[in-house]
Design an enzyme around this catalytic site. Structure first.
Site, PDB file in Angstrom:
ATOM      1  N   HIS A  21       0.756  -1.168   0.026  1.00  0.00           N
ATOM      2  CA  HIS A  21       0.003  -0.088   0.107  1.00  0.00           C
ATOM      3  C   HIS A  21       0.986   1.363  -0.173  1.00  0.00           C
ATOM      4  O   HIS A  21       2.262   1.106  -0.231  1.00  0.00           O
ATOM      5  CB  HIS A  21      -1.047  -0.074   1.067  1.00  0.00           C
ATOM      6  N   HIS A  24       4.056   1.227   2.081  1.00  0.00           N
ATOM      7  CA  HIS A  24       5.393   0.796   1.678  1.00  0.00           C
ATOM      8  C   HIS A  24       5.817   1.297   0.234  1.00  0.00           C
ATOM      9  O   HIS A  24       6.914   1.185   0.222  1.00  0.00           O
ATOM     10  CB  HIS A  24       4.654  -0.722   1.049  1.00  0.00           C
ATOM     11  N   LYS A 298      -2.535   4.933  11.802  1.00  0.00           N
ATOM     12  CA  LYS A 298      -1.729   4.575  10.741  1.00  0.00           C
ATOM     13  C   LYS A 298      -2.114   3.750   9.656  1.00  0.00           C
ATOM     14  O   LYS A 298      -3.377   3.069   9.846  1.00  0.00           O
ATOM     15  CB  LYS A 298      -0.784   3.575  11.491  1.00  0.00           C
ATOM     16  N   LYS A 301      -2.880  -2.792   7.040  1.00  0.00           N
ATOM     17  CA  LYS A 301      -3.861  -3.614   6.418  1.00  0.00           C
ATOM     18  C   LYS A 301      -4.684  -4.194   7.404  1.00  0.00           C
ATOM     19  O   LYS A 301      -5.694  -4.336   7.186  1.00  0.00           O
ATOM     20  CB  LYS A 301      -2.914  -4.847   5.765  1.00  0.00           C
TER      21      LYS A 301
HETATM   22  N1  MSP Z   1       9.542  -7.405   7.536  1.00  0.00           N
HETATM   23  C1  MSP Z   1       9.630  -6.297   8.187  1.00  0.00           C
HETATM   24  C2  MSP Z   1      10.974  -5.461   7.943  1.00  0.00           C
HETATM   25  C3  MSP Z   1      12.266  -6.125   8.161  1.00  0.00           C
HETATM   26  S1  MSP Z   1      13.381  -5.233   7.751  1.00  0.00           S
HETATM   27  C4  MSP Z   1      14.883  -6.395   7.963  1.00  0.00           C
HETATM   28  C5  MSP Z   1       8.476  -5.120   8.233  1.00  0.00           C
HETATM   29  N2  MSP Z   1       7.788  -5.359   6.961  1.00  0.00           N
HETATM   30  S2  MSP Z   1       6.600  -4.323   6.693  1.00  0.00           S
HETATM   31  O1  MSP Z   1       6.189  -5.000   5.253  1.00  0.00           O
HETATM   32  O2  MSP Z   1       5.852  -4.379   7.662  1.00  0.00           O
HETATM   33  O3  MSP Z   1       6.851  -2.997   6.129  1.00  0.00           O
HETATM   34  C6  MSP Z   1       7.253  -2.062   7.066  1.00  0.00           C
HETATM   35  C7  MSP Z   1       7.846  -0.769   6.599  1.00  0.00           C
HETATM   36  O4  MSP Z   1       6.871  -0.387   5.720  1.00  0.00           O
HETATM   37  C8  MSP Z   1       7.582   0.302   7.428  1.00  0.00           C
HETATM   38  O5  MSP Z   1       8.813   0.400   8.161  1.00  0.00           O
HETATM   39  C9  MSP Z   1       7.648   1.583   6.477  1.00  0.00           C
HETATM   40  O6  MSP Z   1       8.972   1.780   5.748  1.00  0.00           O
HETATM   41  C10 MSP Z   1       6.795   0.968   5.497  1.00  0.00           C
HETATM   42  N3  MSP Z   1       5.143   1.315   5.959  1.00  0.00           N
HETATM   43  C11 MSP Z   1       4.213   0.370   6.120  1.00  0.00           C
HETATM   44  N4  MSP Z   1       3.045   1.224   6.660  1.00  0.00           N
HETATM   45  C12 MSP Z   1       3.355   2.439   6.800  1.00  0.00           C
HETATM   46  C13 MSP Z   1       2.339   3.870   6.675  1.00  0.00           C
HETATM   47  N5  MSP Z   1       1.368   3.729   7.263  1.00  0.00           N
HETATM   48  N6  MSP Z   1       3.337   4.827   6.506  1.00  0.00           N
HETATM   49  C14 MSP Z   1       4.503   4.961   6.186  1.00  0.00           C
HETATM   50  N7  MSP Z   1       5.234   3.794   5.897  1.00  0.00           N
HETATM   51  C15 MSP Z   1       4.747   2.551   6.288  1.00  0.00           C
HETATM   52  O7  MSP Z   1       8.120  -4.474   9.025  1.00  0.00           O
END
Ligand code: MSP
Length: 625
Positions: A21, A24, A298, A301
Site C-alpha cells: 500500500h 510501503h 496509521k 492492512k
Molecule cells: N519485514 C519487516 C521489516 C524487516 S527489515 C529487515 C516489516 N515489514 S513491513 O512489510 O511491515 O514493512 C514495514 C515498513 O513499511 C515500514 O517500516 C515503513 O517503511 C513502511 N510502511 C508500512 N506502513 C506504513 C505507513 N502507514 N506509513 C509509512 N510507511 C509505512 O516490518
C-alpha cells in the site's frame, strides 16, 4: 551529496504476505528519489530492497491456502516487484530472504556468534505478537496489548536460544552518543537512548520446529529455526557481499537504512548489537520516517484503511503520486493522506506552477520563433538575477538532499519555478514579440533555460514527465548548471503534462471509492466458484500438525482436499459434514499430497471454524452465491 562517495541505501524488506500500500510505496519511492539524486551528483549508488519471507505469518497464510510456504512466497512476491516497476523504482538489487545466498550468510553469522559464546539455551515465557513476529516485555505493552496492533498477545513458554543482547548495551549507548547522526531524526535517537536506560533483555533468536518450521535452520541445532528478525536484518549485509565478495562488501558497507518508525527498535537496538557481536561495522545512518495516516490512524492492512497506489497511478500518473508523497511528508513526522490534499497539491504545484511554465514557454517559442529556441544578444539585470537564483537553488537542493530534507528541496525548486512565472509576467514576452523581438528572445531563452534547470532538479522525483520536458527542449542528460541550453534547437510538440484536475464533490467521492480496499466487482466475484461439499473421509497428515486430508463429494465428483484445520477439528467429527469449498482453485501439492480446492472457514485470531451447512435439504455440488 558532492564527491565521489559510494552510497548504499536500503529499504526494509517488506513482508511478502502484505498487500503493498501507500506506506510501503512511500519508503521505496523515498529510497528511489534519494538514489537518483545521488546518482545525478555523480556518486556510485547501490539501492537495495526486497522481501521478508520467513516466519509464522507466512506459514499460517500458506497453510490456510493449503500450499507450501515457498510456493506462497513465489505467488505473492510479484505484487511487490510489479508495483515497483509501475512506480519506476530503479533498485540495484532485490533480495528475498528465502534465497540461498542469504540463508548461507545468516548461518555463517549465527555460527560465529554462537562459537563466540554470545548465544545460550534457556527456557522462556513471554508475550508474543504474531503480527510483529516478536516477543514484547511487560513495559512495552499498552493496556496489556501489542502497541502496534492493539491486540492481546499470546503467552508462550518454550526452550529457546538467546542472543546476549544485554552484553552490548553499554557499547551501543556509547556508540549512539559518539555518533550523533547514527539514529535520525534526533527525537528517534532520544527515544532509543531513553529505552536503553532500562536494562536490556537478551533476545530470543530461535523457534522450535515443532511450532514453526518455516525459517532458516540454526547451524548448531537442527530442531530450531532462526527468529525472523534475526534472519531478515542480516539481508543488509548479505546483498552487498558479506562473506561472499569481500571487495564488494568493503565498497558498499556501511549502509543508510531507511525505515518507518514502527521498526525502529529492531533496527536501532537488535541490529547494532548483532553487528557488534559479529564484528561488522555499524550502519552509517538509521533514518526512521513517520507514518502515512488515514484520518487519525496509521494506514495498515490490519486496520483496513489502506490506499492502493495502483488506483492513483492509473488515474493521475506515477509522477504525480511520487511528487505528492515526497512533497507532503516532512521526513520524520507523520502525514495524513487524503484525496483532497492530493488534488490540491497536484493542481497548485504541478498544473499551475510547473506545467504552466512549460506550456507557456513552449507555446510562445512555437508561435513566435518557429519552434526554435531563440538567441539572445544582451542580458539585463533581470536575467542575471534569474541566473543567480538558479545557481542558488542548485546548491540548496544539493545541501537539503544530503540532509534528507526532500520536501524542503522540492519546495525550493517550486519557489524557483514560481519566480520564473513571475519573471514572465513582468516581462510579458507575448507583448514584447510585437514591439521588441530581441527582448522577447532574451526572456524566452532565459525562461526555457530555467525550465530545463527545474526539470533536471525535479527529475529524481518525477523521472517520467521531466524527461518529456527535457526531450521537448532536446536537453536530455544535460549538465545541471546554468547556460547549457542551445539556441537554435528546435523544440518538439507535446500534449499538456499536468492537466488540471476539476474538483467537484462527486469527483472526490469517486476517487475515494476507487481507493477503497477490498471492493471487487460482481464480475470478479463471479470468477470464484463456491460449492457445497460433503466430507466422506478425514485423516491427519503425517509430519504436518496443522493439516487434515479430506475425501469429499462435490455433486457427482469425488475429490481430495488438504486444509490447515487439524488444530481445530478431530478427523472423526468431520465425516458427514456439508462444508463450503472454492471449487475452481488450481490444484496444489501440499507436503506431497494433492489438494483440489480450498476449504472456507471463518477466522478469528488463530481460531478457525469451518462453514458448515446445517440443513438436510442441501446436497453436495450446489453453487453458492
Ligand atoms: N519485514 C519487516 C521489516 C524487516 S527489515 C529487515 C516489516 N515489514 S513491513 O512489510 O511491515 O514493512 C514495514 C515498513 O513499511 C515500514 O517500516 C515503513 O517503511 C513502511 N510502511 C508500512 N506502513 C506504513 C505507513 N502507514 N506509513 C509509512 N510507511 C509505512 O516490518
Amino acid at each position: 551529496m558532492s564527491g565521489k562517495n559510494n552510497y548504499f541505501l536500503t529499504t526494509p524488506l517488506y513482508y511478502v504476505n502484505d498487500k503493498p500500500h501507500i506506506g510501503h510505496a512511500y519508503t521505496t519511492i523515498l529510497a528511489d528519489v534519494l538514489a537518483r539524486f545521488h546518482r545525478t551528483a555523480g556518486e556510485e549508488v547501490f539501492f537495495l530492497t526486497g522481501l521478508d519471507e520467513h516466519g509464522q505469518k507466512i506459514q499460517q497464510a500458506a497453510d490456510e491456502k493449503g500450499i507450501l510456504p515457498q510456493q506462497h512466497c513465489d505467488e505473492m512476491a510479484p505484487r511487490f516487484t510489479d508495483l515497483w516497476e509501475k512506480l519506476h523504482i530503479r533498485y540495484d538489487d532485490f533480495i528475498r530472504t528465502t534465497e540461498d545466498r542469504h540463508k548461507k550468510v545468516v548461518q555463517d553469522i549465527l555460527k560465529m556468534v554462537y562459537e563466540k559464546g554470545d548465544i545460550y539455551f534457556d527456557e522462556y515465557t513471554g508475550q508474543y505478537c504474531v503480527g510483529c513476529e516478536r516477543f514484547y516485555t511487560e513495559k512495552e505493552l499498552v493496556n496489556g496489548k501489542c502497541p502496534q496492533h492493539n491486540k492481546p498477545l499470546e503467552t508462550i513458554t518454550e526452550k529457546n536460544y538467546f542472543f546476549k543482547m544485554s552484553k552490548y548495551q553499554q557499547k551501543l549507548i556509547d556508540y549512539i552518543n559518539d555518533n550523533p547522526d547514527f539514529i535520525q531524526p534526533k527525537h528517534r535517537k532520544n527515544e532509543i537512548l531513553g529505552f536503553l536506560r532500562q536494562p536490556l533483555d537478551d533476545l530470543c533468536i530461535s523457534r522450535p520446529k515443532s511450532r514453526l518450521n518455516w525459517g532458516i535452520e540454526l547451524p548448531f541445532d537442527k530442531d530450531y529455526v532462526t527468529y525472523v528478525w534475526f534472519d531478515a536484518l542480516i539481508n543488509y549485509v548479505t546483498a552487498p557481499g558479506y562473506a561472499s565478495d569481500e571487495k564488494s562488501f568493503k565498497k558498499w558497507w556501511p549502509a543508510v537504512h531507511l525505515i518507518g518508525k514502527d521498526i525502529l527498535m529492531t533496527h536501532a537496538v537488535y541490529w547494532p548489537t548483532m553487528l557488534f557481536s559479529a564484528e561488522i561495522p555499524q550502519p552509517k545512518i538509521i533514518f526512521a520516517h513517520g507514518w502515512w495516516l488515514s484520518g487519525e490512524s496509521k494506514m495498515s492492512k490490519s486496520l483496513g484503511n489502506v490506499v492502493n497506489p495502483l488506483d492513483l497511478i492509473e488515474k493521475y500518473g506515477v509522477d504525480s503520486l511520487r511528487y505528492y508523497l515526497m512533497r507532503e511528508m516532512v521526513l520524520g513526522q507523520d502525514a495524513s493522506f487524503t484525496i483532497e490534499s492530493f488534488i490540491k497539491r497536484y493542481n497548485s504545484d504541478l498544473a499551475n506552477d510547473f506545467g504552466n511554465l512549460f506550456s507557456r514557454v513552449s507555446t510562445l517559442i512555437a508561435k513566435n520563433f518557429d519552434s526554435v529556441i531563440p538567441k539572445y544578444i544582451e542580458l539585463t539585470d533581470e536575467e542575471n538575477k534569474v541566473q543567480a537564483s538558479a545557481e542558488t537553488v542548485i546548491k540548496q537542493v544539493n545541501e537539503l538532499i544530503a540532509k534528507m530534507r526532500i520536501n524542503e528541496a522540492i519546495e525550493e525548486i517550486l519557489q524557483f519555478v514560481r519566480s520564473i512565472n513571475k519573471y514572465m509576467e513582468q516581462q510579458a514576452p507575448w507583448k514584447l514579440v510585437k514591439t521588441d523581438k530581441p527582448a522577447a528572445a532574451r526572456v524566452l531563452y532565459t525562461a526555457a533555460e530555467a525550465l530545463r534547470v527545474s526539470a533536471l532538479l525535479l527529475q529524481p522525483v518525477m523521472p517520467n514527465r521531466t524527461e518529456i520536458i527535457l526531450d521537448t527542449l532536446d536537453a536530455i542528460d544535460t549538465e545541471l548548471k546554468w547556460g547549457i541550453l542551445k539556441s537554435g534547437t528546435v523544440i518538439k510538440k507535446h500534449s499538456p503534462l499536468f492537466p488540471r484536475i476539476k474538483v467537484t464533490e462527486s469527483a472526490v467521492e469517486k476517487v475515494k471509492q476507487t481507493v477503497q480496499e477490498n471492493v471487487i466487482t460482481f464480475a470478479d466475484f463471479e470468477k470464484v466458484e463456491l460449492k457445497t461439499a460433503l466430507i466422506l473421509e478425514a485423516e491427519k497428515v503425517e509430519g504436518a500438525d496443522r493439516l487434515l486430508k479430506l475425501q469429499i463429494e462435490v455433486g457427482d465428483e469425488k475429490r481430495q482436499i488438504v486444509g490447515g484445520i487439524a488444530e481445530f477439528y478431530q478427523p472423526e467429527e468431520l465425516i458427514g459434514k456439508m462444508i463450503v469449498i472454492v471449487a475452481n482453485l488450481e490444484s496444489a501439492t501440499i507436503r506431497g499430497i494433492e489438494s483440489n480446492g480450498m476449504l472456507i472457514a471463518a477466522k478469528k485470531g488463530k481460531e478457525l471454524s469451518l462453514i458448515i451447512i446445517d440443513s438436510d435439504n442441501v446436497e453436495s455440488g450446489i453453487k453458492i452465491f
